[in-house]
Enzyme design. Structure first.
Site: not given
Ligand code: DON
Length: 584
Positions: A113, A388, A406, A430, A459-460, A480-481
């Site tokens: 990360r 991501t 990501t 984030d 992060s997720s 997908g955040g």
């Molecule tokens: O680390 C995380 O949870 C976010 N920065 C991820 C971002 C993300 O999944 C965007 N994507 N599709």
């Protein structure tokens, strides 16, 4: 290695030349054979498989498997190739997580990360008036975290790889230097981001023809990126964190008001962590620990849902959607309260959050046919982007890699480092925006995830591996955040509770609840009007969305010794590539 120049959502047969592949792709035919009537067309292979959001990158990884490489070798090559062919999220300027389950021995989690630069402070995104600024937080040089990808891939390779490093990076160098054919999906995506990149001349130069968007079928060559990758090929992480690349990155930071220095770059280290472990109906769950919230929340939700007969309720039933939403609501509230970088938050109660008794306590608060209410008293989350990328790899020995990485937003900060040809992340977004910042717009300012020098942002991302009776069973993950954790969980439920194959589990409609805002979002046409009425009558607010995530899944059919791949068609250009030597 013969490089495929063109992407296609299909299985690649082994040992086809690039020319032969080109012909197949031009023909556009699917190469899937032997699908029984009524079965969804999952890609199958006996020996090895890579499933990613770029068919070209999947083929790079599968070629490494055919050359005798293991799952980590293939993952490293795939990740570098994605940095070229899938620039929206594939990266060397971002960060991520890799969960590794060797066929024998203990699983490990590689944490690469991004980190906050040493000069970061919790107030760094306040504007001249002392007001929190979304723009500074997400769309400026101060949104950029110290990249982790190169260090993480190298650490995983150093500990687990079997082929020489240069062999794994070279395909990406060649793809960047010689170029590849731009698909319809990539052309559209590049055209859409052009406006956001317009303030950065190096970005415009790299991803357009002097400001004119590329058309599908044209070739994208990225010479500066090829040079940066070549320095990594020759010198490993020092080829990125020191020397010319580091100097170019630090110069861009200085000219744009960013905080990352040469020292920040030189000090960056990826770390090995112990994965989160759980058990769901006898299946072992292995996933990412903090600084991801993914593994913890995933195991917490599965523990809650284990108390219900989801199979009898049926996929997509109002009863199941209600139960999943209530499990999600509770796990996401705990995520907001407790989770952050473990190196800065020593007391995260992971054991309690992932325990069966705690799940039973939470289950007791869930009422049948009646939605709970989320309280916004102190916590709410901002909207997150959804760009991501995830890929899954299994090799002939059944070593498995689940990797999600990501740049945060699609194309990250939009800033290409001039002369170095790679995009910088905007992962600092984030972190929570400012201390005490909790307001109706959905911002939060709780302590565990405030910015500090050297801290990793929460992060997720949830790269996950499932085992059964000591054998590999499933590799899953998605972008997908904040929806990531819920999408990963649904791919597991689809296989374990609803008997779907890998492709069906990926294709099936998805839903999401994240505590606040207090509503269920669901993919369009997932539910009948009757189901929606039932859910509304339970008290759930409902919101239709186009698509959720892009899961890339491999299921190991233990009885047959076959790997089954599920490629997500929600986003263009994905593909499974296989290692399946005809003589075996
Ligand atoms: O680390 C995380 O949870 C976010 N920065 C991820 C971002 C993300 O999944 C965007 N994507 N599709």
């Amino acid at each position: 290695m013969n490089l495929p120049l063109r992407a296609s959502s299909t299985a690649f047969p082994a040992r086809l030349s690039a020319r032969a592949m080109g012909a197949l792709f031009l023909g556009g035919g699917l190469l899937l054979g032997g699908v029984a009537a009524g079965e969804s067309a999952a890609v199958r292979a006996r020996q090895g498989m890579v499933v990613s959001q770029s068919a070209i990158a999947s083929e790079v990884g599968a070629a490494v498997l055919r050359e005798g490489g293991n799952a980590v070798d293939a993952a490293v090559a795939t990740a570098f190739a994605l940095a070229v062919t899938h620039p929206t999220a594939g990266n060397i300027g971002g960060g991520g997580f890799l969960v590794y389950r060797p066929a024998t021995g203990d699983p490990l989690a590689y944490d690469f990360r991004e980190k906050a630069p040493a000069a970061a402070t919790p107030e760094m995104w306040l504007d001249g008036n002392g007001e929190y600024s979304f723009e500074i937080h997400h769309l400026s040089h101060k949104a950029v975290g110290v990249p982790g990808t190169v260090a993480g891939l190298h650490l995983a390779w150093e500990q687990q790889g079997s082929l020489p490093w240069d062999q794994l990076v070279r395909p990406a160098v060649e793809l960047a230097r010689e170029g590849f054919v731009i698909s319809h999906g990539l052309a559209g995506s590049l055209a859409r981001v052009l406006d956001r990149m317009s303030q950065y001349p190096a970005s415009v130069a790299q991803f357009s023809k002097d400001g004119t968007p590329y058309a599908p079928g044209e070739i994208l060559r990225q010479t500066d990126l090829a040079d940066s990758l070549e320095r990594i090929l020759e010198n490993g992480p020092a080829g990125f964190y020191e020397g010319r690349t580091a100097e170019l990155l630090a110069a861009e930071m200085e000219s744009g008001g960013g905080l990352i220095t040469l020292e920040d770059l030189k000090d960056y280290r990826a770390v090995v962590r112990e994965p989160i472990r759980g058990d769901y109906r006898g299946f072992e769950i292995i996933s990412m620990p903090p600084p991801s919230s993914g593994g913890t929340a995933l195991v917490q939700m599965l523990n809650i849902l284990e108390g219900y007969d989801l199979t009898a309720n049926g996929f997509g039933s109002a009863a199941n959607v209600h139960l999943m939403a209530e499990a999600m609501r509770r796990a996401y509230a705990d995520r907001a309260l407790h989770l952050g970088d473990p190196d800065f938050n020593p007391g995260i109660p992971i054991d309690r959050l992932t325990s069966k008794p705690y799940a039973a306590d939470l289950r007791a608060t869930i009422e049948e046919g009646r939605a709970s209410v989320s309280s916004p008293t102190r916590f709410e989350w901002t909207d997150e982007s959804s760009e991501t990328t995830h890929f899954s790899v299994v090799d002939r020995d059944r070593n498995a890699v689940s990797l999600t990485y990501t740049l945060e937003f699609g194309y990250g900060s939009g800033i290409v480092v001039p002369g170095a040809g790679f995009l910088l992340n905007n992962e600092m977004g984030d972190f929570n925006g400012a201390p005490g910042l909790t307001d109706e717009r959905g911002l939060i300012g709780t302590d565990p995830n405030l910015a500090e020098g050297g801290k990793r942002m929460l992060s997720s991302m949830s790269p996950t591996i499932v085992a059964r009776d000591g054998e590999l069973f499933m590799v899953t993950g998605t972008p997908g955040g904040r929806t990531i954790i819920n999408t990963v969980m649904q791919t597991i439920l689809n296989v374990v509770d609803h008997g779907m194959n890998a492709q069906e589990a990926v294709d099936a409609g998805r839903m999401h609840h994240q505590w606040l805002p207090d509503r269920i979002s669901y993919e369009k046409q997932m539910f009948s009007p009757d189901t929606l009425s039932l859910l509304a009558s339970y008290g759930h607010a409902l919101r239709e969305v186009d698509a959720q995530g892009a899961a890339e899944v491999i299921v190991h059919l233990l009885d047959e010794g076959v790997l089954e791949g599920g490629v997500d068609q929600r986003r263009a250009d994905g593909g499974a590539a296989v290692h399946d030597d005809p003589q075996d």
